[in-house]
Design an enzyme around this catalytic site. Sequence first.
Site, PDB file in Angstrom:
ATOM      1  CD  GLU A 169      -3.062  -1.378  -1.943  1.00  0.00           C
ATOM      2  OE1 GLU A 169      -2.976  -0.791  -0.867  1.00  0.00           O
ATOM      3  OE2 GLU A 169      -3.603  -0.871  -2.944  1.00  0.00           O
ATOM      4  CG  HIS A 201      -1.822   1.186   1.308  1.00  0.00           C
ATOM      5  ND1 HIS A 201      -2.909   1.349   0.476  1.00  0.00           N
ATOM      6  CD2 HIS A 201      -1.779   2.288   2.106  1.00  0.00           C
ATOM      7  CE1 HIS A 201      -3.520   2.496   0.755  1.00  0.00           C
ATOM      8  NE2 HIS A 201      -2.850   3.087   1.743  1.00  0.00           N
ATOM      9  CG  ASN A 216      29.678 -25.704  -3.260  1.00  0.00           C
ATOM     10  OD1 ASN A 216      29.705 -26.501  -2.343  1.00  0.00           O
ATOM     11  ND2 ASN A 216      30.470 -25.762  -4.300  1.00  0.00           N
TER      12      ASN A 216
END
Length: 655
Positions: free
Chosen positions: A68, A46, A391
């Site tokens: 929203e 918002h 990794n």
Amino acid sequence: MEMDQYLDVFLDESRDHLQTMNDGLLALENQPSEINVVQEIFRGAHTLKGMSATMGYTDMAELTHKLENVLDAIRNNELPVTTQAIDVLLQGADELEAMIENISDGEDGSRDVSRIVSALISLLNGEDAGVAHESGQSTDIEQLNEYEKTIVRQALEQGYSSFRIRVVLREDCLLKAARVFMVFEVLEATGEVIKTLPSVEKLEEEEFDSEFSIVMITQEEKNGIQERIMKVSEIETVEIEEVSSDTESSSMSSEEEKEKRNEKPDRPVSTRKGSQTIRVNIERLDKLMNLFEELVIDKGRLERISRETGNSELTETVEKISRVSGDMQEMILTLRMVPIEQVFGRFPKMVRDLSKDLQKRVKLNISGGDTELDRTVVDEIGDPLVHLLRNSLDHGIESPELRESKEKPLEGTVNLRAFYSGNHVLIEIEDDGAGIERDGVLKKALENKVVTEAEADTLSDQEVYELLFASGFSTAEEISDISGRGVGLDVVKNKIESLGGRVQVGSVLGKGTTFTIQLPLTLSIIAAMLVEVGKETYAVPLSSIVEIAIIPEEEIFAPHKQQMIDFRGKMVPLISLREVFKVPIQENRFRSYPVVIIRKGDKLAGLVVDAFIGHQEVVMKSLGSYLPEIFGISGATILGDGRVALIIDCNTLIH
């Protein structure tokens, strides 16, 4: 209304709200019933909507409005929290991030959001909202800005060709930025690159999946360019299509229609690229630090003059300057310190996406995000951590089927933590995966001639694991569980050592692997003990010193030709700095030796010097590219009398 003055604040706060949304969405996936999390995400969206609308960025305002609506439906229990919903919301956040970076690069933040908006509407209507995972770039790369369009048109008029090139890297490519750089080298040798998607900054930071696009002008034939690019290793495919004048005019008309349709007000345009700020531009803090470093050097000179003259008024003034400069130093260093959470914050989403790609179940636990480091260190440590985390996921954590056969939980765990240790910060990446197979690493090292047969027989487990960081360790064409671990780890080590840090690896086969990174809190001003060796002065960092002592000659013995002393019940080897730095040996008339006891981890050593001078704060300066990698030296400093003193690298000497 003049908006230029608010642009930097808008960019900084937008990034903060976006990070809040990303963190909240990941938390919501794990706690679907937690309404407070939804409220926090909704507030971020918002606020971002209101800010972007005020600044005139209507595409961003439109997208956040749709986000929203979905979040409102979730908090009112009208829409369930599903993996699909989280995927779409996260991709909406990715689009917002791309817009923010576009604005930061000096553009207008425009972006085709119809695809993601359609997916959000489908979510609200209870329809299938599947959205293909993308690397944040639009296929509309032909939509160049006016300056770029002019370049392409003029090039076409002069007989050049313009190509749109799409490059896809192999999925197992771990050094994507390096491959991008090599592709750019190839293209820049044959023409001029006009535009890239994602942006060059994102490509350098590896903020893309496996593909990127380029528009260039050249006199080279299409087939020739394709052959050149395909010679770069770890390239999966290359697609090239010609950008014609028709395409350009079509693109231009499309842009004009869009501009006419939106009729956006004048928007501020950034004149800088992604300035990194903590509400104060980092360049100003760097300049302030440089000025203070000069003050520290002059303070040392005043202290020397005060001692030599014996003037009481001067001594009193110098003492006051020392106290004030100490407070200034603490304040300046505090200003530059930022929580490492700024780096850690982007990893939960990265781990989520990568685990889905690898079809593994991985939980990332983060602790110590409030641990603070110098901003320079924080900016540089991100890429090494990305490599180590990837990794651990790719080669450490096993597949769910394999974990089940080993009677392990189906969900693997990666712990990322940071904590203070003296004047250093330690970062640990620990996984509960397969661990490192010692014999496999040693076999690969022998094949690649990293070690000899004779050396291999004498290596401890820890020394074998350290081979993973050897340059060129993994040269196998086919990525396996062992060769994959070596890719990029030499780059990780070099980057961390360039920051004055160290990286170590420990592993238990079948239990997991832990990478430990040690980093200095700051890189500029350190407390040091000044010592004399021959006619030269050296600085030993106080953070590495355990004790100083005068050792009688009769307490030194030499088993196996290595001088040792008994230090508090522990055998400690002696290292003569005269021998290390090739200073002529002189006869010792006093039959005793000044020794600095230093520590690295649980290892001790004694540095034999000629004399102790005293404690002093020194400004660490790099030796530069002319004197790279001098053994036992980490930098230099300027003393109060103008002489240069070299700074001892205690970690290297003990190693």
